[in-house]
Design an enzyme around this catalytic site. Sequence first.
Site, mmCIF file in Angstrom:
data_model
loop_
_atom_site.group_PDB
_atom_site.id
_atom_site.type_symbol
_atom_site.label_atom_id
_atom_site.label_comp_id
_atom_site.label_asym_id
_atom_site.label_seq_id
_atom_site.Cartn_x
_atom_site.Cartn_y
_atom_site.Cartn_z
ATOM 1 C CE LYS A 1 0.893 -0.492 2.768
ATOM 2 N NZ LYS A 1 0.216 -0.090 3.979
ATOM 3 C CB SER B 1 -4.776 3.487 6.751
ATOM 4 O OG SER B 1 -3.469 3.863 7.044
#
Length: 380
Positions: free
Chosen positions: A167, A335
């Site tokens: 990412k 996360s």
Amino acid sequence: MESLLAAAHLHPATFSPASLSSSSCSRSPSVARGVRSGGRTVRCAYTKDAILYALEHDAMFNSDEVIQWESGKTINTIAAAQGISIRRRCRPRYPSEGSGDDKAVPRDILEQIIWDKEVEVSQRKAKKPLRSVMESSEHAPPVRDFMGALTAAYNRNGVPALIAEIKKASPSRGVLRENFNPVEIAQAYEENGAACISILTDEKHFQGSFENLETVRNSGVKCPLLCKEFVIDAWQIYYARSKGADAILLIAAVLPDLDMKYMLRVCKSLGMTALIEVHDKRELDRVLKLDGVELIGINNRSLETFVLDTSNTRMLMEKRGDIIRDRGIMVVGESGLFTPDDVAYVQNAGVSSVLVGESLIKAEDPGRAIAGLFGKELMR
Ligand SMILES: O=C(O)c1ccccc1NCC(=O)[C@H](O)[C@H](O)COP(=O)(O)O
């Protein structure tokens, strides 16, 4: 039957005769099927209008759209009744309803992402219609076993299997890595024991791309690949498969129940794994009502506020862990994981896989950062 399905661009694999209702629809449908909703069977039909609209717009209707056509309810009404706060803006609707509410402003970043995604997907579909993307998916490299890779890595290492994320940027953190070479990062992840790799494909908010997915797939990296997308239309699943994805993210905060159900079937027909992401109990309960769920991600980040809280995983596992274990569903802790203590915390809560982006991608050497995250080297 099949020619009608084909004419309306409905995939026979997902809308098989077996999925059709045993009793016929009272209207004069060209194609009728029954879908289970809230314990009752709703009879619905692809009416002549729907099929003509599909032909004209090269559209494929999701289950909720069929209900919507039949009931006159908007998709947002259906979604809100399920506790979904994310509104859709310009999803194809009954032609007489117009194309959407142009004056509305998004309530939060997730809603903004979804509205942008609606525009992006309709543009992509205009360039590559469904029939074409379905054909491309048939020529994609073979699907790799995402669940098998996670299970093997967990058994091998005794710590949650790693889905390492590629990412470049995110709405909550901005640019995470300037020197960004997806293939080098994927190779480093694989060499250092990642079981699977997640690749952000959203361009506008994450600076990702489907080219990144395709390039990694063709680079010799063997780990199964998750397409990390904001899926709102089954077209995207076929597209992801055509670019080499083995798994795809479905977000419960965005997709009404019947869309999830339908998209799970599309994934299954393509041999892909669906990672269904939830953030709260209501979403988890909705997902646990669906058949065929193998992999649930519990996101510690609220996609609406960005607040990170790893105790979210523990709280949901305390409430629903028994059902999850009974059903043999694997859970991914997602996360905000930065240290061996974070990983141990979610492992103790009951997860057997973790999805990690920021803490690896920001490290000078993302591959070496894996040993730092787990407190030990992972075996491949
Ligand atoms: O990461 C964000 O800021 C974000 C914002 C809005 C929607 C989704 C977002 N992230 C997607 C993810 O779920 C994470 O990339 C993934 O779980 C890894 O998280 P992290 O390890 O914290 O980078």
